[in-house]
Structures are given as structure tokens and as C-alpha cells.
Enzyme design. Structure first.
Site, PDB file in Angstrom:
ATOM      1  N   SER A 122      -9.649   2.322   2.802  1.00  9.96           N
ATOM      2  CA  SER A 122      -8.589   3.385   2.132  1.00  9.96           C
ATOM      3  C   SER A 122      -7.848   2.210   1.285  1.00  9.96           C
ATOM      4  CB  SER A 122      -8.175   4.115   2.887  1.00  9.96           C
ATOM      5  OG  SER A 122      -7.206   3.403   3.467  1.00  9.96           O
TER       6      SER A 122
ATOM      7  N   LYS B 185       1.063  -1.290  -0.032  1.00  3.48           N
ATOM      8  CA  LYS B 185      -0.227  -0.005  -0.196  1.00  3.48           C
ATOM      9  C   LYS B 185       0.942   1.040   0.009  1.00  3.48           C
ATOM     10  CE  LYS B 185      -4.049   1.940   2.513  1.00  3.48           C
ATOM     11  NZ  LYS B 185      -4.732   1.641   3.928  1.00  3.48           N
TER      12      LYS B 185
ATOM     13  N   SER C 203      -9.631   0.085   7.111  1.00  3.56           N
ATOM     14  CA  SER C 203      -9.204   0.352   5.554  1.00  3.56           C
ATOM     15  C   SER C 203      -8.638  -0.927   4.955  1.00  3.56           C
ATOM     16  CB  SER C 203      -8.083   1.566   5.650  1.00  3.56           C
ATOM     17  OG  SER C 203      -8.794   2.075   5.186  1.00  3.56           O
TER      18      SER C 203
END
Lengths: 502, 512
Positions: free
Chosen positions: B159, B84, B183
Site C-alpha cells: 500500500s 504515509k 506494504s
């Protein structure tokens, strides 16, 4: 440069009508090896932005880690200031945007300082003692250093651009905050100076700070307000920032008292604000308005866990405390049997440690004082050096003194030998040996010199015979001359008396 | 499609060890897949092909040479992973999906990246996210939306939509995510993948760009529970650079997943959180959840109902604490030391004006919204009412968990109240987006671990089932999660992800 235009009231006059209230925030930079929250070196004077890690630059993703030594130093300071030590305390973020603060917040302590509720007894020159109450001593990190280029004032306003050095960013600080100090009256400026001096001495004595004010290791913000003599409420205060010498602290407090009095006399109000101190004019000028409601949006630092202090840890640290400077002075004065003035001079000359070590090495307190306050001080002054930088050790003094007592050399030669020691020629004994400076106390050689002198000065001999013993001094010149200054004056006197049958 | 990419991380690792395939082949297969479908998905912000192949070649060479060094290789050595883009990496850009960090290269590696490098997992690249991890849809990236592999008109969650979509679309077998309010878990739920938020402190946060420090946690993203267990064991453990990291390693995660995979849950007390079912949960989501409960019961679990009355305040507390920390954590993005610097178009170039222009241009709307909220919540006069009250709620939620875990070993709920919503649906309604995290946020507020496992489909879109465990008891999640995974796959006769439709790259290419 200052643009000072304030009216002043004569100091004594001001204090006839008003009582001053003082308050101090003293920032002490700790001399830990690494910074408060990173493992970057904590060092002064290196090339800009060399003592930095990603943490000190506030790069994305970094986290702080508390320096345990800095916590211990802070606890030591708290204990030396007779404070309570928090069982549990934490850090908070003080949020404000400024480019010397890499994260745009300062990691500090807010609601729960590591040390609180202490006091310091401050002795003024004449022996009067004021107790200054300590509200708190808390840990925080220093900011980087901004240099404003262009512009005439060196301040950010008007500068073309600014340079920032983050070497200092994250250096551990302890901020010591007093409670309001009342009742000092006309002695307020003196007390201000003495208080900051005492704090500096304590942290130096603890070994937790280099304590050099000229380097910013100890920095003082001085709060001053005046209240009319019959009032029961404090007046509005001003905070004079970064007053960074002892003399300046005294002068700044005095100036603000005189200025406040003039403002209050005119019926106007004191504006609560920070003031800048100007060493050149010994005045302050208006800084920025400051209210108690400055909104730093403090909240607990979520990246750090609370610091828990155990009783065992605190007691272990307490055991490391050196004797408090004030108590030590009291003890030494008594042990050495110095007169008040003698002792004060020794303290002011900053040779307490040297004398103590010299006495410990075997000299008497009187002998130690004679040397450190006399010839050594004179040579230091002549060389424009600190006494501690001369290279004279307590052992040097003890050795010199035993040479004198053993009648190897006299006082005058001892002083010469000292100069040779400073020049790096060796120990006193080596120098005496190498330079053949041992006094002549061989009776044969001395006897001949005395005979010659007496023969040359029959009138003097008559005077001595007539009971004027001080006339022996007149024979000393020729005898010294004959022995190239190496005669033992005491022995010369004895020989003269023997020869004259006195 | 090359079959190599269908393998789980653990399966691929076994083939690498057996010498059936090389890491270079595996990495190249995934790079090919990225080239094939990422134009449509936009899961990756940066593809790290060269370095990934080099690391793979190094692992292959060590294996080929044999001996002690080959023996010492980590079980996952050579298995590619996606990162990420909130986690800093040397040698690859790190943007946090923000204009603010466009072109920024970190001079240091996050602790989890150091561990991944040491274990020699080739890093495929950096995955998309909502800017600074703020969002539940990955629509708030400054570099374009990521699409859900199951339906390209739907959000992949957020996210961490990039990591979830990458794993769901077989672009990577493993990925790292970060979970502040869900997330990792919510994207896992809506993409039919597995995601774990470990106990707060179980994985070092050093090098994860902070959103809300007291809530953030890095965790694994994968297609199987066992893979996540291996990955958490790799990235977890105490880190002296993170004061909030746990002093001890959590052990036995892989063993727990293996034990769970037998499908035997005798003696496990599973608590159904009353407040996280019913109203607000889509019918299809509720139906899949109920089916999972029946399976758990059949496998020997004891199902009990627990009540967590303060969970109804969790969302409110979260949206005070999180933005408060955001407002402070994001203050460092000022254009002075790194990243973007934007000069005001007119007027003097003072520091305040340059900072303001930089932040005005560099941050997107959702980030600004949260900075403003947080600045307000921490302001003098409002602090007690907002931040202070929220912290009290946090304590109450922790107590709810404590009480619930007296009655149950693990808790269970749907991971997200709905399946993936349509792209753009909540553009003008941030509160509707925030509601997506209602079931995941309590775990972050209390610091307890949570896992999402695929629970079936509703409207042809994945539904996630969440397990929660007491702090430090991450192993329980892996046991329960692996059991449910095995039971469901046995019932279905296949894994859920194997049912994902082919990705029609052409449709997106035309739109674009």
C-alpha cells in the site's frame, strides 16, 4: 411509563408449582483515578465530553493501555469473592455497532476472565445462609451515556435525536457473574436483594468502588427462570436489565416469578429476552429478544498484551484485603455482646463503622450504641441527613460520655451539647464551658435547693420517710428548676437520703 | 534537477552539518521537485510546504547560532521526510486515502511524528496509499493512483506506493511507511528503493491508523540502507502508549549498516527459503536473486537452503487474520464522531441508517471486501474454522522461522515474485494482487523484521531482494542489506536508482 399487560400468578402459589432459578450479572464501576484504557479522569458529574482523550473517542490511530490499578482492584474483588485468579488472561473485543461505544466494539474479557470459580455466602435476615457460586468476574470498559431527546419514552425509538456523553466511556467495570442459583424457593426475591447488597458491601469495603447504586456504580441484571417442581432441566430465562436499587432487585425477581408462572400455567413458552424494569409500576416489559447465539464476533484484542499475575503479586494483594463484612459483623456482634435484634438494627442503620470507631476511642459498646442508635439517629432524621454527614465523630461521643461519667453534665444536657456540636459550636467540653452548662453538684447549692423543695412539699417528705423511695422523683422537678436543669440527679437523691437519715 | 535532491538523507545531513547547504535550500529543492513531477506521479496527497520550510529555517537558525543547542541536534535534523497518510499528524490532513476521512484533521500526533518533530525533520507532506493500506498497488486510493517513477504505466506497489514513489523520484530522501503484509517492502522492491519492516513492536504504532493491529508496523523508506538504519533508530523505541511496543530499544542499527557496507560477510549464514523461489517467480526476478546470492557467497557468506513448509499456508492465513482485525478496527468509522457523515437519500434518519449510508459511501470496494470477509470469518460457527485455524497456521509459521534461524543468521528471498505490474491489470482479480505479497507476509505473521534492497532490473524495472532476521535482530538486516547494496553497486559502478529514467510529466498531463 410501561405498557404492561401481563397476567400474574400469586407468588406463593407460583412457588408451590415451580422452582425458581436465579442468575445475576452485577456490574461494578471501579473508582480508579483514570479510565480502564486511557489516562482520562474517571469522574462523575462533570460537563459532558470533558473527561475524554483521543482514546476514549476512538479516534483513528489510538491504542488502549491497561490501567494497572484497575487490574489490582479486579483481583481484589476476585479474592473477596473467593475466586481463583487467572495466571494469565487477556482482553477480547465484543463487536457491535452502537453510538455509545466509540470504537463500535467493547474491550472486555471473554474466554479468560481475571477471576473465576468463587462463591459468596449470603446470610438472610433470619440467619439462614445460602451459598451463591460465582462463575467469573471479568474486566471491561463502560459505555458512554446516551440521552434521547424528543419522543415520549426516553428510549431511542421515537426520539428526534440523541446526545452522547463519552465521559463514562472507558470507565473500568468489573462484571460479576453467578452460576445458576437453585434452591432458594420462596426466598428467591429476598436472596436476590441480599446477594446484590453483599456484593455492594464487599466492593465498598474494599474501597474499589464508590458503590452508589443510584449513580450506577453498581448495576444489576437479574436472570430468572422457573422449572416445574419435578423437572430436571432449567426453564427459559429472562434477563431484567439495570435493576438499580436493592428494593428493585427484590421486586423485579418477585414480579418475574409471578409473570413466568402465569405464562407457563397458560401453556405458553417464555420468550428468551431482556426485560426493562419500571420502578413506577414495579413491573417489567419486554425489551429485545436475546439468544445465546447473539453474535458479537469476539476475538482476542490484538492491541493489548496478556496480563500475567505472579503468585507474589496476588499474595501481596491478598494481604491488602480487609476483613470480609460478614465475618466482621459476626466478630463485632460477639465482641459487643449485642442481642440479635440490637445488632440487626445497628447494621440496618449503617452505623457499624461509627460504633466500632467509638468503641476503639474508649467508649463501651453499650454507650456507643445508645448514642448512635438514639439521639444521633434522631437528629439525622430530623435534619434529613445521613448520619455520616452530621459532623459527629466518635471522639465527640467519647468526650460527651466522659463528661457524663465525670458528673460534669447529665444526660439531658449532653443531648443539648450534641446539638450544639452539630451546629458547629465546638467540642463538647468547649460548649459546656462556653455555655456554662456544667451540672451543679456543689453540695452547698444543691443542699439549699433540696431544703427548699422539702419545705415546700412536706407530704412528699413523709412518703419518702415511709419508705416510698420513688417519691424522691417528685422533689427533682423543683430542684432542677432551681438549678436551671444542671443538677446532678444522683447527687440530689443522695442528699435527700442524708438529710432524712435514711 | 537540483543536485541536492540526489543526495541520500545521510549525505544531505553531512552537508547540513558542514554548513555547505541550508535546510531551507534542501527543503525548497524537494518542494520544487514535487511541483515538477508530482502531477505525473501523484505520490503526495498533501504538501506541507509552509511548515516544512519553517522547521528548516529553525534548524538553520540553531546551526547558525552554534553552541550546545546546535551540538544537540539530531543527526537527521533538517533532512526532509514524507509521511504515509495512514499516520496521524497535527496541522496536516490525515485521510488514509479514504473518502471516509476527507478533510479530517487529527487533534494529536502519532508517536513517530512526535519523534520526528523533536528531531526537527521538516515534513514535506503526506503520501498516497491504497485506502486504509489495503492493496499492493496504490490503485485503491480514493484520491487517484500513484505511478511508478520507473514507468508511469506501472504500479508503484502498495500500500505504500506514495512513500516509495516519492523516495524513488527524489521528491524526498526519506519517508515513513507501514507494513502489514509487505506494504513497505513490496513498493520498495518495485521502485528500486530500500524499505524496512522492523520487528513487531520495535516502532510504536500509536497514531498509525490500524488496519490489522497484530500485523501492522511502521518502518523507514529510503534510497540507502544506511538512511533506513538512521531513521529506524530515530522512530523506534518503547512507547508507553503502545502496549505491544518492545520494552527495550533495538540498538546498533547504524553501526550494523556501516559494518555491512564494508562488504565483508565472513561467517554470516544466509538461508535461502526453498518455498520462496521457483514457481510463480518471474524469470528475471529469479535471475537477479541468483546473482545476489553469488555476490553474498563471494563476500564470505555461507549459503544454506532452509525449508519453511508452512509458508504455503501463509497467504491463506493472512487473508483471514487481516480482514478479521480490519472488520473490527474499521468499525469506528461510522460518521458519529469524526470524518464523513452521509445521510441516506430517503427514509428515516435513524442511527443505523446514517451509519450504513456513511460506510456505504465512505469506503471503497477493496475495504468493503475485507470488512465483509473478516466479519464472516469471525462469525459464530465459522470462527474456529477460519480465524482459529489461521491462528494455528500463524504458530506453525513462527515455528518454521524458529527452525530456519537455527540453520541461518538471516534468510533471503526475492521481495516480490514479479516486477511492477501494469496499472489496471488486476482490477478484476484481487487474488492476483494478493499473490504479490506471498514472500513478505510470513514476516508479518511471525513478527520478524525484513528489509528490501534493490537487486537490479528485469524488463527495465527494479527487482527487490529481501532479507529476514529473527525478532529483535533488526541489526542483522542492516548488516546484510548494506553489504549486498555495496557489493551490487561496486559491480554496477553506480546505484540502481541513479539509472531511473527521467519522468515525463507531459505524457500524464496529456492523458489527464
Amino acid at each position: 411509563m410501561s405498557n404492561y399487560t401481563d397476567e400474574l400468578v400469586d407468588f406463593d402459589e407460583a412457588l408451590d408449582r415451580y422452582d425458581p432459578v436465579l442468575g445475576f450479572e452485577v456490574h461494578v464501576e471501579l473508582n480508579t483515578k483514570t479510565k480502564m484504557f486511557s489516562d482520562a479522569p474517571n469522574a462523575f458529574g462533570d460537563d459532558p465530553n470533558t473527561n475524554v482523550t483521543p482514546v476514549d473517542l476512538g479516534l483513528p490511530g489510538v491504542l488502549p493501555v491497561v490501567n494497572k490499578t484497575a487490574v489490582e482492584y479486579s483481583i481484589l474483588i476476585g479474592l473477596a469473592l473467593n475466586c481463583q485468579i487467572a495466571e494469565k488472561c487477556g482482553f477480547a473485543r465484543k463487536n457491535y455497532f452502537y453510538p455509545d461505544t466509540p470504537k463500535n466494539f467493547q474491550t472486555s474479557q471473554f474466554e479468560d476472565p481475571i477471576a473465576y470459580d468463587g462463591y459468596l455466602d449470603i446470610e438472610l435476615e433470619d440467619g439462614e445462609v445460602f451459598r451463591v457460586e460465582i462463575e467469573r468476574a471479568h474486566m471491561e470498559e463502560d459505555a458512554g451515556k446516551l440521552t434521547h431527546m424528543g419522543g415520549s419514552t426516553g428510549r431511542i425509538q421515537g426520539a428526534d435525536y440523541s446526545l452522547v456523553d463519552y465521559n463514562r466511556a472507558g470507565v473500568p467495570l468489573v462484571e460479576i457473574v453467578t452460576k445458576p442459583i437453585t434452591g432458594a424457593g420462596k426466598r428467591a426475591p429476598e436472596l436476590a436483594k441480599a446477594y446484590v447488597a453483599a456484593v455492594r458491601e464487599i466492593v465498598k469495603n474494599l474501597g474499589v468502588s464508590d458503590a452508589k447504586m443510584e449513580r450506577g456504580n453498581v448495576r444489576c441484571d437479574a436472570n430468572v427462570s422457573l422449572m416445574p417442581k419435578d423437572a430436571d432441566k432449567f426453564g427459559t430465562r429472562t434477563e431484567t436489565k439495570n435493576v438499580n436499587s436493592l428494593r428493585a432487585v427484590e421486586h423485579a425477581v418477585r414480579f418475574e416469578i409471578e409473570r413466568h408462572a402465569a405464562v407457563l400455567d397458560s401453556g405458553a413458552k417464555i420468550v428468551q429476552e431482556t426485560r426493562h424494569w419500571h420502578e413506577d409500576t414495579r413491573t417489567t416489559t419486554s425489551g429485545r429478544p436475546k439468544s445465546d447465539a447473539d453474535d458479537y464476533r469476539y476475538f482476542p484484542e490484538p492491541d493489548l498484551v496478556p496480563i500475567v499475575t505472579t503468585v507474589e503479586w496476588i499474595e501481596e494483594l491478598r494481604g491488602r484485603l480487609p476483613e470480609p463484612p460478614a465475618e466482621r459483623r459476626k466478630r463485632l456482634k460477639a465482641e459487643w455482646n449485642y442481642a440479635d435484634k440490637e445488632f440487626r438494627d445497628v447494621v440496618n442503620a449503617g452505623v457499624l463503622d461509627e460504633i466500632e470507631q467509638t468503641v476503639a476511642a474508649g467508649a463501651t459498646a453499650a454507650v456507643a450504641r445508645k448514642w448512635w442508635m438514639g439521639e444521633i439517629a434522631r437528629l439525622a432524621k430530623a435534619a434529613d441527613k445521613d448520619i455520616s454527614d452530621l459532623g459527629v465523630t466518635p471522639a465527640t461521643i467519647v468526650e460527651l460520655n466522659s463528661l457524663i461519667e465525670g458528673k460534669k453534665i447529665n444526660d439531658k444536657i449532653a443531648r443539648q451539647v450534641l446539638e450544639y456540636v452539630i451546629d458547629g459550636e465546638g467540642t463538647p467540653s468547649e460548649i459546656v464551658e462556653k455555655r456554662s452548662l456544667a451540672v451543679v453538684n456543689d453540695d452547698g447549692a444543691l443542699g439549699k435547693a433540696v431544703d427548699d423543695a422539702m419545705a415546700a412539699m412536706p407530704d412528699v417528705v413523709e412518703k419518702i420517710k415511709g419508705g416510698k423511695m420513688q417519691a424522691i422523683g417528685a422533689l427533682m422537678g423543683p430542684v432542677m428548676k432551681a438549678t436551671r436543669g444542671q443538677a446532678d440527679a444522683g447527687r440530689v437523691r443522695e442528699i435527700v437520703m442524708e438529710k432524712l437519715g435514711l | 534537477m537540483n543536485d541536492l535532491i540526489k543526495l541520500s538523507g545521510t549525505e544531505l545531513a553531512a552537508k547540513l552539518r558542514a554548513g555547505e547547504v541550508t535546510s531551507v535550500q534542501a527543503v525548497q529543492a524537494h518542494l520544487d521537485r514535487i511541483a515538477e513531477v508530482d502531477g505525473a506521479l501523484n505520490a503526495f496527497l498533501h504538501v506541507n510546504a509552509e511548515e516544512a520550510l519553517a522547521v528548516a529555517a529553525e534548524v538553520d537558525a540553531i546551526r547558525a547560532a552554534g553552541g550546545a543547542e546546535a551540538q544537540a541536534l539530531h543527526p537527521l535534523a533538517g533532512v526532509p521526510i514524507a509521511i504515509k497518510d495512514l499516520i496521524v499528524t497535527k496541522g496536516q490532513p490525515t485521510t488514509a486515502a479514504s473518502k471516509m476521512l476527507e478533510g479530517w484533521m487529527s487533534p494529536y500526533d502519532a508517536t513517530v511524528i512526535e519523534k520526528i518533530r523533536a528531531a526537527k525533520l521538516p515534513m514535506l507532506g503526506k503520501t498516497n496509499l491504497d485506502e486504509f493500506a489495503m492493496g499492493s498497488s496504490t490503485e485503491h486510493s480514493a484520491y487517484g493512483v500513484t505511478r511508478n517513477p520507473w514507468n508511469l504505466d506501472r504500479i508503484p506497489g502498495g500500500s505504500g506506493g506514495g512513500s516509495a514513489a516519492a523516495v524513488a523520484s527524489f521528491e524526498a530522501p526519506l519517508a515513513l511507511g507501514t507494513d502489514t503484509g509487505g506494504s513497505i517492502r513490496q513498493p520498495g522492491a518495485v521502485t528500486g528503493t530500500v524499505g524496512v519492516k522492523p520487528t513487531y513492536g520495535a516502532v510504536s504504532r500509536y497514531g498509525a491508523i490500524a488496519m490489522a493491529s497484530s500485523l501492522d508496523q511502521i518502518g523507514p523508506v529510503s534510497r540507502t540502507v544506511l538512511d533506513s538504519a538512521y531513521l529506524q533508530e530515530l522512530i523506534g523505541g518503547h512507547d508507553p502508549k503502545d502496549s505491544t511496543s518492545l520494552p527495550k530499544d533495538l540498538e546498533g542499527l547504524v553501526a550494523a549498516a556501516e559494518a555491512g557496507a564494508t562488504g565483508d560477510l565472513k561467517g554470516l549464514r544466509v538461508g535461502v527459503i526453498k518455498e520462496l523461489t521457483g514457481e510463480g517467480y518471474q524469470e528475471g526476478v529469479q535471475a537477479r536473486f541468483n546473482e545476489s546470492l553469488e555476490l553474498l557467497k563471494a563476500a564470505g557468506a555461507e549459503i544454506v537452503e532452509v525449508s519453511c513448509p508452512n509458508f504455503k499456508y501463509a497467504l491463506g492465513a493472512y487473508y483471514l487474520i487481516m480482514p478479521s482485525e480490519v472488520s473490527s478496527n474499521l468499525a469506528k468509522f461510522d460518521g458519529v464522531r469524526f470524518g464523513q457523515r452521509v445521510l441516506p437519500k430517503e427514509g428515516p434518519l435513524t442511527i443505523e441508517r446514517v451509519m450504513a449510508a456513511t460506510r456505504a459511501a465512505g469506503f471503497g470496494d477493496e475495504v468493503k471486501r475485507r470488512i465483509i470477509l473478516g466479519t464472516y470469518a469471525l462469525s459464530a460457527g465459522y470462527y474456529d474454522a477460519y480465524y482459529g485455524s489461521a491462528q494455528k497456521v500463524r504458530t506453525l509459521i513462527q515455528r518454521d522461522f524458529d527452525a530456519a534461524f537455527e540453520q541461518a543468521d538471516v534468510l533471503v528471498s526475492p521481495t516480490s515474485p514479479t516486477v511492477a505490474f501494469e496499472l489496471g491489470k488486476n482490477d478484476n482479480d484481487p487474488l492476483a494482487m494478493y499473490l504479490n505479497d506471498v514472500a513478505t507476509i510470513p514476516a508479518n505473521l511471525a513478527g520478524v523484521p525484513g528489509i528490501t534492497v534493490p537487486g537490479g532490473l528485469s524488463e527495465d524495472l527494479p527487482v527487490g531482494i529481501q532479507f529476514l532476521a529473527p525478532a529483535f535482530e533488526d541489526a542483522r538486516l542492516y548488516r546484510a542489506g548494506a553489504a549486498l547494496e555495496a557489493l551490487l553497486e561496486k559491480q554496477w559502478g553506480h546505484s540502481l536508482i541513479s539509472q531511473a529514467p527521467a519522468i515525463d510529466s507531459a505524457s500524464i498531463a496529456q492523458e489527464a
